[in-house]
Write a protein that holds these residues in place. Structure first.
Motif, mmCIF file in Angstrom:
data_model
loop_
_atom_site.group_PDB
_atom_site.id
_atom_site.type_symbol
_atom_site.label_atom_id
_atom_site.label_comp_id
_atom_site.label_asym_id
_atom_site.label_seq_id
_atom_site.Cartn_x
_atom_site.Cartn_y
_atom_site.Cartn_z
ATOM 1 N N GLY A 3 78.100 54.879 40.422
ATOM 2 C CA GLY A 3 77.721 55.825 39.383
ATOM 3 C C GLY A 3 76.365 56.453 39.653
ATOM 4 O O GLY A 3 76.132 57.624 39.350
ATOM 5 N N ILE A 4 75.476 55.687 40.264
ATOM 6 C CA ILE A 4 74.136 56.187 40.547
ATOM 7 C C ILE A 4 74.196 57.367 41.526
ATOM 8 O O ILE A 4 73.346 58.255 41.486
ATOM 9 N N TRP A 31 78.418 49.436 33.872
ATOM 10 C CA TRP A 31 77.077 49.892 33.497
ATOM 11 C C TRP A 31 77.223 51.113 32.604
ATOM 12 O O TRP A 31 77.646 52.182 33.062
HETATM 13 N N1 PBE Z 1 74.738 50.131 40.690
HETATM 14 C C1 PBE Z 1 74.766 48.693 40.535
HETATM 15 C C2 PBE Z 1 76.104 50.521 40.274
HETATM 16 C C3 PBE Z 1 76.390 49.682 39.111
HETATM 17 C C4 PBE Z 1 75.764 48.397 39.507
HETATM 18 C C5 PBE Z 1 73.696 50.680 39.831
HETATM 19 C C6 PBE Z 1 74.523 50.446 42.079
HETATM 20 C C7 PBE Z 1 76.423 51.982 40.120
HETATM 21 O O1 PBE Z 1 77.539 52.321 39.707
HETATM 22 O O2 PBE Z 1 75.603 52.842 40.437
#
Ligand code: PBE
Length: 300
Positions: free
Chosen positions: A51-52, A252
């Motif tokens: 997602g980031i 998240w």
């Molecule tokens: N992250 C870690 C994930 C969720 C957990 C921040 C890299 C993401 O989807 O970006």
């Protein structure tokens, strides 16, 4: 004679060109020069499904970074943290996709960049998500999953172990042994599992490796038979939506996994928040003193 002199100068020139090239590879951050050209206008990212990465693509247009030559490099968490480690070693400039909880913030002197246009959202929570029918099918395991909650610092304890090379199952076991009080809150009122299966799925991000292993072992300690399976983000959400997997503790929200949540919200059950105060954004090493906001990537 003239020719001879020239012949001597050429190798010297070559040597100095090579030296400068090498120097620029290991050149420390120079606050007096524009940041963009120093790192080829590149943000070092992670796996495409995260997602980031989607949020950062959005930031590229909103700020507007893309129109100013900036780009996002896709790689993996492991590649990103190893690039970061090298940069920090030589005090070189770098911009990464960063999030907390993660050991990168403990291991390296990092700071989040301010996000005045609020692309990454404020604080995030990590939710436990199950297939819609799971509560009926396995109320005991559902109860435990809905009672699972811990802090960023708890999660970091496990992550630091796995980062140091400890097997995730062993790290989870050790953590459970050291935290009986908290674990008792999760298992309170949960009936014995009698071998009932629980299929958990997760993406192999360090944070999710930690939480999934811990929850799976607590379920098993009550007699449930838990399997955990790692996959990419999209198939993970799809499998929980379709019911080929029962649950995940790695959502998240509201922002980072928001695209998947919206897509599948009718087929899933939000069993609650398991961690408060997660955070996602762009990060740079603290020695880049004059870079404090995403706007600075263009302005400084
Ligand atoms: N992250 C870690 C994930 C969720 C957990 C921040 C890299 C993401 O989807 O970006």
């Amino acid at each position: 004679m003239k020719r001879k002199k020239l012949l001597m100068i050429v190798p010297l020139l070559l040597v100095s060109i090579i030296l400068t090239a090498c120097q620029s590879v290991t050149a420390p951050y120079n606050p007096k020069e524009k940041l963009g050209p120093q790192i080829n206008y590149t943000i070092t990212g992670i796996d495409a499904g995260a997602g980031i990465m989607a949020s950062t693509q959005k930031a590229l247009t909103v700020y507007p970074l893309a129109q100013n030559k900036w780009q996002l490099q896709t790689s993996s968490t492991a590649a990103m943290t190893s690039t970061l480690e090298k940069a920090v070693k030589y005090k070189q400039p770098i911009v990464v996709t960063g999030w907390q909880p993660h050991w990168m913030f403990k291991k390296y002197p990092l700071k989040f960049l301010k996000d005045p246009k609020n692309v990454y959202g404020k604080a995030e929570q990590i939710h436990t998500i199950t297939h819609k029918g799971f509560k009926q099918k396995n109320p005991g395991a559902y109860k435990l999953l809905s009672q699972f909650h811990w802090t960023a610092s708890n999660m970091s304890d496990v992550m630091l172990q796995t980062n140091a090379g400890v097997d995730p199952a062993k790290a989870a076991k050790d953590w459970i042994k050291k935290n009986p009080k908290l674990v008792a809150e999760w298992t309170k009122g949960v009936p014995k599992g009698n071998g009932k299966p629980v299929k958990m799925t997760y993406v192999a991000w360090d944070s999710e490796i930690a939480s999934t292993n811990v929850v799976a072992q607590v379920l098993d300690s009550l007699g449930y038979k838990t399997t955990i399976q790692a996959m990419e983000a999209q198939p993970m959400w799809l499998s929980v939506a379709k019911g080929s997997a029962d649950a995940t503790v790695s959502a998240w929200l509201p922002n980072t996994s928001g695209i998947y949540y919206k897509q599948y919200k009718n087929q899933i059950d939000d069993a609650g928040i398991n961690l408060q105060g997660a955070k996602v954004g762009l990060a740079v090493p603290k020695y880049m003193k004059n870079i404090n906001s995403i706007d600075d990537l263009i302005n400084k």
